[in-house]
Design a protein around this motif. Sequence first.
Motif, PDB file in Angstrom:
ATOM      1  N   ASP A 562     -65.070 -48.510  49.689  1.00 15.81           N
ATOM      2  CA  ASP A 562     -65.042 -47.085  49.992  1.00 15.81           C
ATOM      3  C   ASP A 562     -66.271 -46.691  50.800  1.00 15.81           C
ATOM      4  O   ASP A 562     -67.239 -47.454  50.914  1.00 15.81           O
ATOM      5  CB  ASP A 562     -64.916 -46.237  48.720  1.00 15.81           C
ATOM      6  CG  ASP A 562     -66.019 -46.514  47.712  1.00 15.81           C
ATOM      7  OD1 ASP A 562     -66.950 -47.286  48.022  1.00 15.81           O
ATOM      8  OD2 ASP A 562     -65.949 -45.961  46.600  1.00 15.81           O
ATOM      9  N   SER A 563     -66.202 -45.495  51.379  1.00 19.50           N
ATOM     10  CA  SER A 563     -67.282 -45.024  52.225  1.00 19.50           C
ATOM     11  C   SER A 563     -67.211 -43.511  52.332  1.00 19.50           C
ATOM     12  O   SER A 563     -66.120 -42.924  52.336  1.00 19.50           O
ATOM     13  CB  SER A 563     -67.193 -45.644  53.623  1.00 19.50           C
ATOM     14  OG  SER A 563     -68.190 -45.121  54.478  1.00 19.50           O
ATOM     15  N   THR A 564     -68.376 -42.886  52.433  1.00 22.62           N
ATOM     16  CA  THR A 564     -68.420 -41.440  52.670  1.00 22.62           C
ATOM     17  C   THR A 564     -68.451 -41.112  54.151  1.00 22.62           C
ATOM     18  O   THR A 564     -68.421 -39.942  54.532  1.00 22.62           O
ATOM     19  CB  THR A 564     -69.677 -40.839  52.003  1.00 22.62           C
ATOM     20  OG1 THR A 564     -70.847 -41.468  52.556  1.00 22.62           O
ATOM     21  CG2 THR A 564     -69.639 -41.048  50.499  1.00 22.62           C
ATOM     22  N   LEU A 565     -68.489 -42.141  54.995  1.00 19.75           N
ATOM     23  CA  LEU A 565     -68.580 -41.923  56.435  1.00 19.75           C
ATOM     24  C   LEU A 565     -67.209 -41.582  57.018  1.00 19.75           C
ATOM     25  O   LEU A 565     -66.188 -42.164  56.605  1.00 19.75           O
ATOM     26  CB  LEU A 565     -69.142 -43.166  57.113  1.00 19.75           C
ATOM     27  CG  LEU A 565     -70.572 -43.545  56.687  1.00 19.75           C
ATOM     28  CD1 LEU A 565     -70.949 -44.907  57.231  1.00 19.75           C
ATOM     29  CD2 LEU A 565     -71.557 -42.492  57.151  1.00 19.75           C
ATOM     30  N   PRO A 566     -67.159 -40.690  58.007  1.00 16.80           N
ATOM     31  CA  PRO A 566     -65.869 -40.241  58.561  1.00 16.80           C
ATOM     32  C   PRO A 566     -65.286 -41.207  59.577  1.00 16.80           C
ATOM     33  O   PRO A 566     -64.918 -40.820  60.690  1.00 16.80           O
ATOM     34  CB  PRO A 566     -66.236 -38.899  59.204  1.00 16.80           C
ATOM     35  CG  PRO A 566     -67.646 -39.083  59.645  1.00 16.80           C
ATOM     36  CD  PRO A 566     -68.297 -39.936  58.582  1.00 16.80           C
ATOM     37  N   LEU A 567     -65.214 -42.489  59.209  1.00 18.45           N
ATOM     38  CA  LEU A 567     -64.716 -43.523  60.114  1.00 18.45           C
ATOM     39  C   LEU A 567     -63.718 -44.400  59.369  1.00 18.45           C
ATOM     40  O   LEU A 567     -64.059 -44.969  58.326  1.00 18.45           O
ATOM     41  CB  LEU A 567     -65.869 -44.391  60.630  1.00 18.45           C
ATOM     42  CG  LEU A 567     -66.957 -43.692  61.434  1.00 18.45           C
ATOM     43  CD1 LEU A 567     -68.136 -44.634  61.652  1.00 18.45           C
ATOM     44  CD2 LEU A 567     -66.411 -43.210  62.769  1.00 18.45           C
ATOM     45  N   PRO A 568     -62.486 -44.542  59.872  1.00 17.17           N
ATOM     46  CA  PRO A 568     -61.516 -45.432  59.231  1.00 17.17           C
ATOM     47  C   PRO A 568     -61.803 -46.886  59.597  1.00 17.17           C
ATOM     48  O   PRO A 568     -62.359 -47.172  60.665  1.00 17.17           O
ATOM     49  CB  PRO A 568     -60.180 -44.971  59.819  1.00 17.17           C
ATOM     50  CG  PRO A 568     -60.549 -44.465  61.178  1.00 17.17           C
ATOM     51  CD  PRO A 568     -61.923 -43.861  61.062  1.00 17.17           C
ATOM     52  N   HIS A 569     -61.405 -47.806  58.723  1.00 17.34           N
ATOM     53  CA  HIS A 569     -61.651 -49.227  58.978  1.00 17.34           C
ATOM     54  C   HIS A 569     -60.447 -50.061  58.544  1.00 17.34           C
ATOM     55  O   HIS A 569     -60.007 -49.971  57.396  1.00 17.34           O
ATOM     56  CB  HIS A 569     -62.889 -49.705  58.224  1.00 17.34           C
ATOM     57  CG  HIS A 569     -64.161 -49.130  58.744  1.00 17.34           C
ATOM     58  ND1 HIS A 569     -64.808 -49.628  59.842  1.00 17.34           N
ATOM     59  CD2 HIS A 569     -64.882 -48.055  58.334  1.00 17.34           C
ATOM     60  CE1 HIS A 569     -65.891 -48.907  60.087  1.00 17.34           C
ATOM     61  NE2 HIS A 569     -65.948 -47.942  59.188  1.00 17.34           N
ATOM     62  N   PRO A 570     -59.910 -50.890  59.449  1.00 14.51           N
ATOM     63  CA  PRO A 570     -58.844 -51.830  59.072  1.00 14.51           C
ATOM     64  C   PRO A 570     -59.469 -53.062  58.413  1.00 14.51           C
ATOM     65  O   PRO A 570     -60.154 -53.851  59.064  1.00 14.51           O
ATOM     66  CB  PRO A 570     -58.196 -52.179  60.419  1.00 14.51           C
ATOM     67  CG  PRO A 570     -59.317 -52.011  61.425  1.00 14.51           C
ATOM     68  CD  PRO A 570     -60.208 -50.929  60.897  1.00 14.51           C
ATOM     69  N   MET A 571     -59.246 -53.226  57.127  1.00 18.39           N
ATOM     70  CA  MET A 571     -59.867 -54.313  56.370  1.00 18.39           C
ATOM     71  C   MET A 571     -58.923 -55.514  56.309  1.00 18.39           C
ATOM     72  O   MET A 571     -57.751 -55.389  55.951  1.00 18.39           O
ATOM     73  CB  MET A 571     -60.217 -53.848  54.955  1.00 18.39           C
ATOM     74  CG  MET A 571     -61.153 -52.635  54.908  1.00 18.39           C
ATOM     75  SD  MET A 571     -62.702 -52.865  55.819  1.00 18.39           S
ATOM     76  CE  MET A 571     -63.418 -54.253  54.919  1.00 18.39           C
ATOM     77  N   HIS A 572     -59.464 -56.676  56.656  1.00 18.45           N
ATOM     78  CA  HIS A 572     -58.677 -57.910  56.733  1.00 18.45           C
ATOM     79  C   HIS A 572     -59.275 -58.952  55.799  1.00 18.45           C
ATOM     80  O   HIS A 572     -60.482 -59.170  55.791  1.00 18.45           O
ATOM     81  CB  HIS A 572     -58.686 -58.425  58.174  1.00 18.45           C
ATOM     82  CG  HIS A 572     -58.011 -59.757  58.366  1.00 18.45           C
ATOM     83  ND1 HIS A 572     -56.778 -60.057  57.828  1.00 18.45           N
ATOM     84  CD2 HIS A 572     -58.402 -60.875  59.051  1.00 18.45           C
ATOM     85  CE1 HIS A 572     -56.435 -61.289  58.176  1.00 18.45           C
ATOM     86  NE2 HIS A 572     -57.400 -61.806  58.909  1.00 18.45           N
TER      87      HIS A 572
END
Length: 702
Positions: A562-572
């Motif tokens: 998880d993250s509080t940053l406003p950036l989505p991340h595709p996790m592989h």
Amino acid sequence: MIVPSWSAPLLAALPLLGGANAAAAKRADCNSALTFSGATYSLGVDSAAQTPYAVINAPGSSATTVPLPVPTSSKATIVDHAETGTAAAPSSTAAANGVNNAAAGGSAAPATTTGSGANAGSGSAPASSGVVNAAASGSAAATPSVCAGNTATTRDQWCDYDINTDYYNEVPDTGVVREYWLELLDMTLAPDGIPRVVQTVNGTIPGPMIEANWGDTVVVHVTNNLNNSLNGTSIHWHGLRQSFNNQNDGVSSITQCPTPPGQSYTYTWRAEQYGSTWYHSHFALQTWEGIYGPLVVHGPATANYDEDLGFMMLSDWGHRTVDEQHDYANTQGAPVLDTGLINGMNTWTSNTTNQTVGKRFETNVVAGKTYRLRLVNTAINTMFKFMIDNHNVTVIANDLVPIKPFEADIVPIHIGQRYDIIFTANQDSTASDFWMRAIPQVACSPVKNAKDIKAILHYGNSTKTPTTTGYNYTDECTDFPMTDLVPYVPMNAQSGVTLRDAATIAKNSDGYYKWSLNSTTMVVEWDNPTLMSVYNNETNFTQSNAVIELPQANQWVILVVDSTLPLPHPMHLHGHDFMVLAQGVGTYNSSIPLEMTNPPRRDVAIMPASGYLVFAFETDNPGAWLMHCHIGWVSSNTAQTFSRTTQLTNRQHAIQGFALQILERYDEIRPLIDEDQLEGNCQNWDSFDQVHDLVQTNDSGI
């Protein structure tokens, strides 16, 4: 019959030229005439030059003589018409599916050679590719039983198996080995009409398709001829679990040392899964300079269709190399790229001259038929929404997992993800030509030419430019709802040990952005891969190695990112299909319910902006497995840098390190390692390093 030494390229070429059965071609006498798909092929040798050729007599056409290359070594090659812009592809008109069937599988290769050939403005694309099917080269390990695969009305079947088979525990034993040769090259190409320095596989972007049947063994020989850039390399087979086969996962600094220029590395793996995926470099930024290509394993499907149109590989693209923009990415944030490509093609219109160059990918359909498309997002930083104007699609698979079919107008697809879709060509009363759109989502990252990343779908023989309008959409960075992605073969998650990783970013003392998971930015060494440490019985890993050790077999692990940053991340995650238990915006806490009953299974899922992703997997696959964000700027694939000329340098640059490695069942890994291959490749890298004095500075190593 004694087959001449030059026959391998001849026999391998015939199935591609005419949709012929490779095994039948192999049995034929080299001076006899063969008839496949309505065309007759006469094989012969030029008596003066002692070189092979094929004479093709197609109905309604004059005879054509095709010279065939003579290999200079034992490796076989196929004829590749990249230089003419004509893809050397299997037939896509067959009703049956499967590499061994007489119509070459009913699975069209993507226009990989079409795209690069048509765009090879410098004329640098070679005339021959290095792909060979073992059925043509004679390297099959055993004589497989005859299996037609399936037909247009029986896609859920596959020989003695079907769509209900638990492919995690049961895999066909075909006894077939399919062998391919890939060559990595520094070149100048113009995918959208604008020439620039690129890195290619066999001279094309994307590279040639790797193709197999479910249960086949695949052997791929990769030769690194990146002699201008002096780049090392490794090739990863994205989404393949590599069960008890970690060494062939193809990750620099984890499963191997980089393979240096002038050397080759052979990967061997079994096609235990089926569906659509891709291969790509796992060293530096090479993937996004052009080192990637489609990979298909034929098997059953959850819905019927008439024909397979092959791959639609979606990518963002810049007129400056991504390596040139790497310093900017690390100090200022992700740069805005110029445009995008579909199957290595697009057009570009100059803002100053209004001149349009390049060419779009085009494909043709017959009204009333149903078609399969294989979508792959290969971008460095862009999430796309894909649509075909006026057409609904049915989604039948995500990543390499068949799912219960559902309908959609628009397909959201983030980096590294794949979706298999089918559509019916039922809009001929509306128009004869339709746009196929890959629309970047600005909420993830902007692209300058965002409204013009398009391909063309033609009905019949039409060649018109479409005038159709796309669907309305919401610009956002989200997966399909979890409730849509229901695996066809049901499996439940189980409770187990829970690990939590918080993602953060900050600048280091050099002014470079560095991502961290639990305050750790991953750094591993090119010349000391994790498998080498395991082979040497080393157990002390540094914090920067970002190792999570999971020694227990068949233990369920729940990982929260998880993250509080406003950036989505595709996790592989490598080595596994994981189960998506929860996904949302906000801070994860234990009150959030987890979907444990047949949740979505895949190998890439989005951690939403300012949100969380919870997924689970079972420790059923010993090895060192990488988990990382698949955005190129922030993950593991960042390193050697293009200069601003046509050359590459060996200067090393910073990496943002959003990754960790899972060391699974340590005690069982060592017996699985081929020491000779591991050590030999690392010795080659060390020798190259000593000559060129490479320095791994602020680089994660992967």
